[in-house]
Every structure is written in C-alpha cells, then in structure tokens.
Design an enzyme around this catalytic site. Sequence first.
Site, short mmCIF file in Angstrom:
data_model
loop_
_atom_site.label_atom_id
_atom_site.label_comp_id
_atom_site.label_asym_id
_atom_site.label_seq_id
_atom_site.Cartn_x
_atom_site.Cartn_y
_atom_site.Cartn_z
CB THR A 17 41.46 -0.23 -2.21
OG1 THR A 17 41.78 0.23 -0.89
CG2 THR A 17 40.00 0.08 -2.51
N GLY A 18 43.65 -2.68 -1.12
CA GLY A 18 45.06 -3.01 -0.97
C GLY A 18 45.43 -4.20 -1.83
CD GLU A 20 48.73 -10.10 0.22
OE1 GLU A 20 48.08 -11.16 0.33
OE2 GLU A 20 49.72 -9.98 -0.52
CB THR A 101 45.41 -8.61 10.21
OG1 THR A 101 44.57 -7.98 9.25
CG2 THR A 101 46.66 -7.77 10.42
CE1 TYR A 163 44.91 -22.52 3.69
CE2 TYR A 163 47.25 -22.18 3.38
CZ TYR A 163 46.00 -21.68 3.64
OH TYR A 163 45.83 -20.34 3.84
CD GLU A 211 50.00 -23.99 16.15
OE1 GLU A 211 50.40 -24.39 15.05
OE2 GLU A 211 49.85 -22.78 16.42
CG HIS A 249 50.73 -19.95 14.84
ND1 HIS A 249 49.93 -21.05 14.65
CD2 HIS A 249 50.68 -19.27 13.67
CE1 HIS A 249 49.42 -21.03 13.44
NE2 HIS A 249 49.87 -19.96 12.82
#
Length: 299
Positions: A17-18, A20, A101, A163, A211, A249
Amino acid sequence: MAIYLTEQSRILVQGITGAEGGRHTRRMLAAGSDVVGGVNPRKAGGTVDAEGRVLPVFGTVREGVEATGADVTVVLVPPASTRAAVMEAADAGIRLAVVVTEGVPVHDAVAFHAHARARGTRVIGPNCPGLISPGRSGAGIIPADIAGPGRVGLVSRSGTLTYQLMHELRDIGFSTCVGIGGDPVVGTTHIDCLTAFEDDPDTELIVLVGEIGGDAEERAAAHIRAHVTKPVVGYVAGFTAPEGRTMGHAGAIVSGSSGTARAKREALEAAGVQVGRTPTETARLVRARLGRGMRTAPD
C-alpha cells in the site's frame, strides 16, 4: 528452466500500500508475475487496484499464504520494519524472501538471515533489486523490458550493473538474473547462485558481477575452480576507488590490498574466469564464448 523463480511462483508484497510497493507491484504484474496480494496490518481487509487486477491486502503474511498459496514475498517496508517483516515471512512458510529495502542495520540483517535460514527460507538482499526469470516472473524492482529469455545466468552485487549487463546482452537473453545486494551481510551469495546455475540445465554460461569490498569474489573464485564446469565470465567494479572509503554500497570498502578490484580480478582469472575491464568488454567476452558452438536461445 530458471533458478529460484518461475511462472509458478506466487508473490506477496509486504508494503503493497506504500508508494514504492504500489509502483513495483504494478511493474511486476505488467511483467507477467503472479502477484496474488499484499500485507499491511493497518489496512487489512482492503484491496489494491493494479494493472486491472484487484489484489487483497492481508493483515499478516500467514493469512496471505493461507488464502493464496503464496510462496514468495517481496519486502518493500522501511528499514526499521524489515527485520520483523522477514521473520514473519519465514515463520509463515515463505520459501523465498526478496528484501529490496536499503539502510537495514547490519545486526538486524544478521538476525533475520539466521531466523530465515533455520526455517528453510531463502533471502535475497537486503539492499538489492531482486531477481527476474525473463518471460516467466520477476520479484523485486528489475525492469522486465531490458532483456528476454535465454541461456545466460547472471549474478551481481550491483543493481545498476545488473541492468547494464542485461542491456548489453539483451540480444542473447537470460535464464535468471539475480541482484544479491551490496550490503556486508546478504542472504544469497555468489556461490549460492553459481551452484544453482551449475545445476540448471537451461543455463549454459554464467556472468558474475562483483565489486570492491569483502572477499565474496575471491571465495566465489575458489568455488568455481572446484565445482563449476560451465564457462564463467566476470566483471569487477571499482578499480579507481580510493582506499578506506565507502563507495555506494555499505560493503564496498577497500582496506589495504584486501577487497580491491585488482585482487578480485586476479583471483577470478586464476580460476579460469575471463574478466572484462568494462561491462561492454564483458559482453563481448560472453558473445565470444557463446559463439564457440553454444546455443544462445531456448529451444
């Protein structure tokens, strides 16, 4: 075939419901994912309209599982609520929890990973884009229109590089792409994905994206040398990162010679992995390997 996620996967969204949660629920539905409902204790009994479907909102994950048969959850709740959300999902019998998250405290991540593992729940993330089996299903925030199905498996610590490599190899396609997240503690590792791709009959080549920071890529290299028979092509980001500074990160910290891109590249190359210097060069290496008599699309 695919790893971890197929067209049979039934997905709940914790935080549906948020803003995002709603946005990415619509994107998952548009991609063909079987999203069957969401969870928000404060809005239990309501519904969410998304892509022409009316999805029920449950008060608990267990209620959602019992009503829909869901076996996957996408966690899109604030950092302070993430630990409880993942533990609740594991206690409800969810087999796969994708934790998008970011900013989750490390001690919370350690706690919910241990709790989930003890209950047989695989966690991907936190701080990750999730995973997609193109043409089948997606759980998380990876756009479905980057690339289609094929015979390359991709595992990456970086969402953006997930991506980009998908885009670079969009003409070839993927069995499954997994963004495992870049935090110091993650639930699913390079090694987990390498093992799954090795066992997947429809994955012919594996792309591993790493990375700076930690030793995950070095451990993956040792695993590849001992257990992986399929060709692996790699890319490591962060050759220009300054020592001792966090780069994006939380896990991307270089200290002395430990965790450097150079050390990781050398370990992977010693294990027989071809490592590109850029994403574009990495894609060229993949095409070269596929060109040696390997098929590039499903039958």
